[in-house]
Design a protein around this motif. Structure first.
Motif, PDB file in Angstrom:
ATOM      1  N   ASN A  39     -66.064  51.338 -10.064  1.00 45.94           N
ATOM      2  CA  ASN A  39     -64.870  51.835  -9.392  1.00 45.94           C
ATOM      3  C   ASN A  39     -63.658  51.225 -10.085  1.00 45.94           C
ATOM      4  N   ASN A  40     -62.877  52.069 -10.715  1.00 50.06           N
ATOM      5  CA  ASN A  40     -61.733  51.558 -11.481  1.00 50.06           C
ATOM      6  C   ASN A  40     -60.712  50.808 -10.626  1.00 50.06           C
ATOM      7  N   PHE A  73     -72.763  54.705 -11.244  1.00 51.30           N
ATOM      8  CA  PHE A  73     -72.061  55.926 -10.855  1.00 51.30           C
ATOM      9  C   PHE A  73     -70.598  55.620 -10.586  1.00 51.30           C
ATOM     10  N   THR A  74     -69.800  56.682 -10.663  1.00 51.26           N
ATOM     11  CA  THR A  74     -68.389  56.594 -10.270  1.00 51.26           C
ATOM     12  C   THR A  74     -68.176  57.745  -9.304  1.00 51.26           C
ATOM     13  N   GLY A  75     -67.411  57.496  -8.257  1.00 54.87           N
ATOM     14  CA  GLY A  75     -67.156  58.575  -7.292  1.00 54.87           C
ATOM     15  C   GLY A  75     -67.827  58.279  -5.972  1.00 54.87           C
ATOM     16  N   LEU A  76     -68.142  59.347  -5.250  1.00 55.73           N
ATOM     17  CA  LEU A  76     -68.728  59.166  -3.916  1.00 55.73           C
ATOM     18  C   LEU A  76     -70.223  58.880  -4.010  1.00 55.73           C
ATOM     19  N   LEU A  77     -70.633  57.887  -3.237  1.00 55.78           N
ATOM     20  CA  LEU A  77     -72.042  57.495  -3.234  1.00 55.78           C
ATOM     21  C   LEU A  77     -72.957  58.648  -2.808  1.00 55.78           C
ATOM     22  N   VAL A  78     -72.546  59.386  -1.784  1.00 55.70           N
ATOM     23  CA  VAL A  78     -73.439  60.462  -1.304  1.00 55.70           C
ATOM     24  C   VAL A  78     -73.626  61.561  -2.347  1.00 55.70           C
TER      25      VAL A  78
END
Ligand code: PNS
Length: 164
Positions: A39-40, A73-78
């Motif tokens: 997560n930046n 990953f980057t973004g939403l976990l789901v």
């Protein structure tokens, strides 16, 4: 039957507490994917690649980890869970103080993806106070990390802080 579980976290870096939770998860699920959130917005000591590599080194050759893979990953976990075909998220809860945040996160994830469930696991008592931030603090001041993280992680932390 639930088969694929995702164990998400910052893992900056992975600790003995995380490994304890991971080991427990491998007994419950056919396949466990440890996934590093990159997560930046968050300042991390280790890059996503470094965190993945450290986790892989910690589990390498371990019989109990033969059903474990690691990614980031980057973004939403789901969204990542859906991409990985995972129907369960595993989170460790050490103390009551963890619970409020975990509860909010689990409910948010459930609202976003109702078919994905969160399972909470408790680590062994000896790990209930260990966190990546405490480990970084001890490493920064060159303290003994041997009971907090595997040796490979201790070395990586010392290298990071030595070069600062
Ligand atoms: O180890 P951490 O920092 O407690 O892990 C938190 C993490 C990475 C699992 C959480 O922040 C997360 O899932 N981030 C990805 C963004 C997201 O999906 N947010 C919505 C859930 S609150």
């Amino acid at each position: 039957m639930k088969t694929i579980a995702l164990y998400p976290g910052s893992f900056d870096p992975i600790t003995n507490g995380h490994l304890d939770i991971l080991k427990r998860a491998t007994r419950l699920f056919e396949k466990v994917i440890v996934t590093v959130a990159v997560n930046n917005k968050k300042d991390a000591v280790f890059s996503g690649e470094e965190r993945v590599e450290l986790i892989n080194e910690c589990i390498s050759g371990k019989e109990w980890a033969k059903n474990v893979t690691v990614n980031q990953f980057t973004g939403l976990l789901v969204d990542h869970a859906q991409k990985m075909n995972a129907d369960t998220l595993v989170r460790g809860v050490r103390q009551i103080s963890d619970f409020e945040y975990e509860f909010r996160m689990a409910l948010t994830n459930k609202r976003l993806a109702p078919e994905v469930d969160t399972v909470f696991l408790m680590p062994d008592e000896e790990f209930t106070f260990i966190s990546a931030s405490i480990v970084k603090e001890v490493a920064y001041w060159d303290g003994d990390l041997s009971s907090f993280v595997p040796e490979v992680v201790a070395k990586a932390l010392k290298n990071k802080f030595r070069n600062e």
